[in-house]
Design a protein around this motif. Structure first.
Motif, PDB file in Angstrom:
ATOM      1  N   HIS A  73       0.700  -1.224   0.031  1.00  0.00           N
ATOM      2  CA  HIS A  73       0.046   0.033  -0.109  1.00  0.00           C
ATOM      3  C   HIS A  73       0.843   1.506  -0.096  1.00  0.00           C
ATOM      4  CE1 HIS A  73      -3.829  -1.898   1.468  1.00  0.00           C
ATOM      5  NE2 HIS A  73      -3.732  -2.421   0.343  1.00  0.00           N
ATOM      6  N   TYR A  74       1.906   1.336   0.698  1.00  0.00           N
ATOM      7  CA  TYR A  74       3.022   2.277   0.638  1.00  0.00           C
ATOM      8  C   TYR A  74       3.590   2.642  -0.853  1.00  0.00           C
ATOM      9  CZ  TYR A  74       6.887   5.307   1.908  1.00  0.00           C
ATOM     10  OH  TYR A  74       7.915   6.409   1.871  1.00  0.00           O
ATOM     11  N   ILE A  75       3.754   1.474  -1.609  1.00  0.00           N
ATOM     12  CA  ILE A  75       4.259   1.487  -2.970  1.00  0.00           C
ATOM     13  C   ILE A  75       3.206   2.181  -3.707  1.00  0.00           C
ATOM     14  CG2 ILE A  75       4.907   0.280  -4.812  1.00  0.00           C
ATOM     15  CD1 ILE A  75       6.441  -1.829  -2.710  1.00  0.00           C
ATOM     16  N   PHE A  76       1.936   1.967  -3.403  1.00  0.00           N
ATOM     17  CA  PHE A  76       0.756   2.302  -4.363  1.00  0.00           C
ATOM     18  C   PHE A  76       0.852   3.904  -4.446  1.00  0.00           C
ATOM     19  CE2 PHE A  76      -1.753  -1.911  -3.718  1.00  0.00           C
ATOM     20  CZ  PHE A  76      -1.098  -2.483  -4.479  1.00  0.00           C
ATOM     21  N   ARG A  77       1.106   4.663  -3.269  1.00  0.00           N
ATOM     22  CA  ARG A  77       1.294   5.932  -3.323  1.00  0.00           C
ATOM     23  C   ARG A  77       1.822   6.579  -4.376  1.00  0.00           C
ATOM     24  NH1 ARG A  77       2.550   7.210   3.265  1.00  0.00           N
ATOM     25  NH2 ARG A  77       0.876   5.736   4.255  1.00  0.00           N
ATOM     26  N   TYR A  78       3.016   6.042  -4.935  1.00  0.00           N
ATOM     27  CA  TYR A  78       3.598   6.329  -6.047  1.00  0.00           C
ATOM     28  C   TYR A  78       3.156   6.100  -7.175  1.00  0.00           C
ATOM     29  CZ  TYR A  78       6.731   7.257  -2.131  1.00  0.00           C
ATOM     30  OH  TYR A  78       7.401   7.852  -0.929  1.00  0.00           O
ATOM     31  N   CYS A  79       1.968   5.399  -7.121  1.00  0.00           N
ATOM     32  CA  CYS A  79       1.486   4.959  -8.662  1.00  0.00           C
ATOM     33  C   CYS A  79       0.180   5.297  -9.080  1.00  0.00           C
ATOM     34  CB  CYS A  79       1.379   3.341  -8.532  1.00  0.00           C
ATOM     35  SG  CYS A  79       2.895   2.061  -8.148  1.00  0.00           S
ATOM     36  N   ASP A  80      -0.171   5.614 -10.479  1.00  0.00           N
ATOM     37  CA  ASP A  80      -1.376   6.158 -10.729  1.00  0.00           C
ATOM     38  C   ASP A  80      -2.382   5.318 -10.657  1.00  0.00           C
ATOM     39  OD1 ASP A  80      -0.959   4.506 -13.222  1.00  0.00           O
ATOM     40  OD2 ASP A  80      -0.203   6.137 -14.153  1.00  0.00           O
ATOM     41  N   ALA A  81      -3.662   5.505 -10.922  1.00  0.00           N
ATOM     42  CA  ALA A  81      -4.928   4.650 -10.510  1.00  0.00           C
ATOM     43  C   ALA A  81      -4.679   3.602 -11.736  1.00  0.00           C
ATOM     44  CB  ALA A  81      -5.941   5.445 -10.911  1.00  0.00           C
TER      45      ALA A  81
END
Length: 390
Positions: A15-23
């Protein structure tokens, strides 16, 4: 030693990695890798969606209608890329996004005020933390009424109204408003005081300038708890600036982009030591960018200007380091700039659209510099024999 795969990482790290990804990356790519990552994506509730709407916006409506977990979307940004979009298509889009009930951050950019009202009606049903509005249209008083309703009904902490000027007076601030960050284009002195009075929790206030006209009431004073003030394009005199700052004795962070008409004006700020000690004794961060444009500039000694700011107060106690720059934009158009290092404000100075050359003095050295779009693209140490630039 075994290798760790992405699929084996704990949910919290993913989930922390997802912060740096677009939808699109999160939903369509990572979620499609395997069943476990699909389940991890399903548990994520901080998805940021960005839509640029134009004539071909049916894909956006379809994408929204297919969203499996609309509560997972926490941030929504909408940009109307084209004018004259059929109203019924915009109505369909707004109807579709109503399924996103967990939105906390909303950005609305360049939307005609009639459609903006519809978006603001939707925003009033949300528990927003931040709201950003950029508008190319002149807004009417109804728009400010809608914004007032959003402020009253939401949990708003940050409000960004970058195109708004004196019309800010039409906004009603509810009693006990929790707003901590406010950005507007400009206001007059009396409105500035009113905002500080009505927003006791305001921590950061950003605007281009405050207009001190003959209608201003210099006796309207208060002791605000404001901690950060940012003036991005200001031509207030030093005395007017002192009057403005006298209302914010708790200030800890001050950022100024000032424009003056004389070389004397840009160096007057050096004698602020006594004033800062007595009036702004909490001030810890001070960043400024001051420029002076004049074709008559002749015989400038950059070292003598910077020398004024090399007292123990500036260098040792506060650690505020100042540089001076001499720019030749055209043959008869030259600029003297004075600013604290690092030069945080240089990207919004007046010459940010040009590629120009100049001479920089900092750290007791001269440098030949070149700017492009307001940023350094080259800096070479130079030998200036007598320190006088013609």
């Amino acid at each position: 030693m075994t290798e760790a795969n992405l699929v084996d990482l704990p949910v919290e790290i993913l989930h922390y990695i997802f912060r740096y990804c677009d939808a699109k990356t999160i939903i369509c790519r990572i979620g499609a890798v395997c069943r476990r990552l699909h389940n991890v994506v399903d548990q994520y509730n901080q998805i940021e969606l960005k839509f640029e709407l134009d004539w071909n916006m049916y894909w956006a409506i379809e994408k929204i209608s297919r969203a499996n977990h609309p509560d997972a979307v926490s941030s929504l940004s909408v940009l109307h890329g084209k004018k004259d979009i059929p109203h019924w298509t915009i109505d369909s889009f707004i109807s579709a996004i109503r399924s996103f009930t967990n939105i906390r951050h909303l950005s609305l950019c360049y939307i005609e005020y009639k459609q903006l009202h519809q978006y603001l009606k939707y925003a009033s049903t949300l528990r927003l933390v931040s709201l950003l509005i950029k508008s190319g249209d002149t807004l009417n008083r109804d728009t400010y009424s809608y914004i007032s309703v959003v402020i009253e009904k939401s949990n708003l902490r940050k409000l960004h109204l970058s195109n708004f000027t004196n019309e800010i007076r039409y906004i009603s601030w509810p009693r006990g408003c929790q707003l901590t960050h406010l950005t507007i284009k400009s206001c007059n002195y009396n409105q500035h005081i009113a905002i500080l009075q009505q927003l006791p929790n305001l921590h950061t206030f950003q605007l281009n300038t405050v207009d001190l006209t003959q209608d201003s009431n210099p006796d309207a004073r208060l002791n605000s708890q404001l901690a950060c003030l940012i003036l991005k394009d200001c031509s207030l005199s030093i005395e007017q600036l002192k009057l403005l700052l006298s209302n914010t004795p708790e200030l800890r962070d001050l950022r100024l982009n000032l424009r003056y008409k004389s070389l004397d004006s840009i160096v007057q700020i050096y004698n602020w030591e006594i004033w800062v000690r007595t009036e702004l004794n909490f001030l810890d961060k001070f960043k400024f960018f001051i420029s002076y444009d004049d074709s008559s500039i002749n015989g400038i000694d950059l070292h003598s200007i910077v020398l004024l700011f090399q007292t123990p107060f500036w260098l040792i106690e506060k650690r505020w380091f100042v540089a001076s720059e001499y720019l030749f934009r055209y043959r008869y158009n030259r600029t003297i700039s004075l600013y604290t290092m690092p030069a945080i404000g240089i990207h919004y100075c007046a010459y940010n659209e040009l590629t120009i050359n100049g001479v920089l003095f900092t750290n007791d050295k001269y440098y030949g510099v070149k700017h492009n779009e307001g940023r350094y693209i080259d800096k070479i140490e130079s030998n200036v024999s007598n320190g006088i630039l013609q």
